[in-house]
Every structure is written in C-alpha cells, then in structure tokens.
Design an enzyme around this catalytic site. Structure first.
Site, PDB file in Angstrom:
ATOM      1  NE  ARG A   1      -3.559  -2.202   2.790  1.00  0.00           N
ATOM      2  CZ  ARG A   1      -3.287  -3.357   3.407  1.00  0.00           C
ATOM      3  NH1 ARG A   1      -2.086  -3.544   3.943  1.00  0.00           N
ATOM      4  NH2 ARG A   1      -4.195  -4.312   3.484  1.00  0.00           N
TER       5      ARG A   1
ATOM      6  CE  LYS B   1      -6.160  -0.742   5.032  1.00  0.00           C
ATOM      7  NZ  LYS B   1      -7.478  -0.948   4.434  1.00  0.00           N
TER       8      LYS B   1
ATOM      9  CG  HIS C   1      -5.043   0.958  -4.258  1.00  0.00           C
ATOM     10  ND1 HIS C   1      -4.386   0.800  -3.051  1.00  0.00           N
ATOM     11  CD2 HIS C   1      -6.062   0.066  -4.239  1.00  0.00           C
ATOM     12  CE1 HIS C   1      -4.992  -0.125  -2.333  1.00  0.00           C
ATOM     13  NE2 HIS C   1      -6.007  -0.595  -3.026  1.00  0.00           N
TER      14      HIS C   1
ATOM     15  NE  ARG D   1      -3.209  -3.269  -1.654  1.00  0.00           N
ATOM     16  CZ  ARG D   1      -2.784  -4.132  -0.728  1.00  0.00           C
ATOM     17  NH1 ARG D   1      -1.494  -4.383  -0.619  1.00  0.00           N
ATOM     18  NH2 ARG D   1      -3.637  -4.728   0.077  1.00  0.00           N
TER      19      ARG D   1
ATOM     20  CG  HIS E   1      -6.480  -8.458   1.069  1.00  0.00           C
ATOM     21  ND1 HIS E   1      -6.734  -8.884  -0.214  1.00  0.00           N
ATOM     22  CD2 HIS E   1      -6.311  -7.108   0.967  1.00  0.00           C
ATOM     23  CE1 HIS E   1      -6.722  -7.848  -1.039  1.00  0.00           C
ATOM     24  NE2 HIS E   1      -6.468  -6.766  -0.345  1.00  0.00           N
TER      25      HIS E   1
ATOM     26  CE1 TYR F   1      -6.365  -6.789  -7.189  1.00  0.00           C
ATOM     27  CE2 TYR F   1      -6.585  -7.852  -5.049  1.00  0.00           C
ATOM     28  CZ  TYR F   1      -6.379  -6.718  -5.814  1.00  0.00           C
ATOM     29  OH  TYR F   1      -6.203  -5.504  -5.194  1.00  0.00           O
TER      30      TYR F   1
END
Length: 301
Positions: free
Chosen positions: A153, A177, A247, A250, A273, A282
């Site tokens: 990210r 995150k 992004h 990514r 994730h 994806y």
C-alpha cells in the site's frame, strides 16, 4: 460539535489508537465521519444526547447523504464507523441499545480493479530504467519497482525503513494495517536496485533518513509526492487506464500473480488482506482468460 458528544468520541478514538492500534490515517477517517454525523445532529436535532439517538435519526442522515449524491461506498464507510462507535458505547455502558440494528447499507456496484497489462508493465519499466537522470525520476523508478514487486500500500511504502529490507534473506518486512507485520519475498534484481538507491542516498545527502525513499531535499517521501509521480508516469505510459494511482500498481501486482497461477491464499498473505473475500476480486481477469481459452478451443463454443 455538541459538548455532550466530545467525551464519548474522544474515548472511542483513544480506544482505536491504543487498543485496536489503528493507523493515524484510519483514525482520522473515523473522526471525520463521526464529526459529520454529530454536526448533522447539532443542526437538525439540537445536539440530542447519545441515549436518545434512534435508528430513524441515523436513517435520516443516511438519506441526506444519498440526496447529496455521496457514493454508496463512502456512505457504507460512514455507517461502518457509526456501527463501531455505538458498539463501543454499548460495551462501555454509555448507552443500553445501539441505534444501528435496523440500518441497511446501500448496495455498492462491484467495480473490477484497474490494472496495467503485462506488456504495458514491461514497457513502463523499460522506460523508467532509462530515465534516471535526476532524483525525482530515480524516485519514480523506485516507486514503480517496489509497488509492482511487492504490492505494498502507499502508506506502507512511504513509511518503509531501510532496516525492514533483509538482504541476506531476500525479503521485506512490511508493517500493515493494524500494525500487522508481514513478510514479502523479493528478487535479487530488486535488492540490487534498492541497494543502488541506498548508496546514492549516502553520496547525495550528508545525513540520510532511516526511511528508504526520500525527496530531492533528503526528507522522507510523503503520500502526495508519490501519488503525483505515479500518476504522471502512468499518464504518459498507460494512457488508456481509467484510474492512475499507486493503488493501480498494487492491483497490477495481484492480478498478474493470479493470472500466472498463484494460490489465492498466498496472494492474500502478500497483500496483507484480513479475509480471502477481499482478494477474490483479483480472480476476475483469470476468469476472463479462461472464457477466452474456452471460446477458442471448445468445438461447441
């Protein structure tokens, strides 16, 4: 914002910061959404106390957002912020019942991720390899190489420290995150590019920052700098893209991995994730490739 609501909001934000260990960016998003809701309460309901907030009041705010043509995705984020806020108030005994039980989030139309195809990616990298005559173009090369090689990210990449790159084991430790750490393997070629950049840093700047990527002034790279640089080069080299942002790179990393047979669980781990559901977007291009193969090869197609 009504004085009455300041303490519960601050208490909730502190909980996100110190217990949930959310990033500053995430906490600011929560704060903005809550400020917007309580400003609405102040103007429409004269600063009603927390205990008196009902689902119909929340719904009236959602309706106003929809009338203002706020995108469904943004509205859903705001509803999610309110759910978390009232769940916390319930947990701490400030309220006895959450007003969010009957709130239905608007449907979001599924948008497939924008990505650069493999041929264009190759041409883009070749163009960047020949255009490193100044520090800004060198940074452009580093951004594209690292985004495409790791799928990081933007916030993860601009905060990446030199010490997070392990040369002996050929991987990068990424702090994602919720301060969750993950390991991303990288090739020897990428390691060489990183090492060359580090050496250049030491030649150009007297006291190089511990953050890997720096501006022309030797200061840590910031989000807008990286965003504009990526947007510029994508605009020049991949003009047909609907979106041009970090992004997209990514998405490109993840789409190319799945197209070439990578296990979806492995892609999930590489991207950081929390659930497989987020990674499943994806598979879209893989399915399209299968359809194409089927049409060309099946006698009844």
């Amino acid at each position: 914002m009504p004085v009455l609501t300041q303490s519960p909001i601050q208490s909730f934000l502190d909980y996100l910061k110190f217990e949930k260990r959310y990033s500053r960016h995430t906490i600011v998003s929560y704060q903005n959404d809550l400020d917007q809701f309580f400003s609405f309460l102040a103007s429409q309901y004269d600063g009603i106390p927390l205990k008196s907030i009902t689902h119909s009041i929340v719904r009236s705010w959602v309706v106003e957002l929809m009338e203002d043509e706020i995108q469904a995705k943004s509205i859903n984020r705001k509803i999610s912020a309110l759910r978390s806020f009232f769940k916390y108030q319930l947990k701490t005994g400030v309220i006895e019942k959450t007003p969010m039980s009957n709130i239905i989030a608007p449907k979001v139309s599924k948008r497939l991720p924008t990505f650069v195809n493999e041929q264009d990616t190759k041409q883009l990298m070749e163009a960047l390899n020949t255009a490193t005559e100044d520090w800004k173009s060198l940074n452009a090369k580093m951004l594209f190489v690292l985004f495409y090689a790791t799928g990081m990210r933007l916030s993860e990449l601009i905060n990446l420290k030199e010490t997070q790159v392990d040369k002996s084991k050929s991987y990068i430790k990424v702090l994602g995150k919720g301060n969750k750490e993950r390991v991303i393997p990288i090739t020897k070629d990428v390691l060489t590019i990183i090492e060359d950049y580090r050496q250049q840093k030491r030649k150009v700047f007297e006291e190089p920052a511990e953050i890997l990527l720096v501006t022309e002034k030797g200061k840590p790279l910031y989000a807008k700098y990286a965003y504009l640089l990526v947007k510029k080069y994508l605009g020049e080299q991949a003009k047909n893209l609907e979106k041009k942002s970090p992004h997209v790179l990514r998405h490109t990393f993840a789409t190319h991995l799945t197209n070439n047979g990578a296990d979806l669980n492995a892609v999930k781990e590489l991207l950081g994730h929390a659930s497989l559901a987020a990674t499943q977007i994806y598979t879209h291009n893989t399915i399209e490739k299968l359809k194409d193969v089927y049409k060309k090869a099946h006698p009844k197609a």
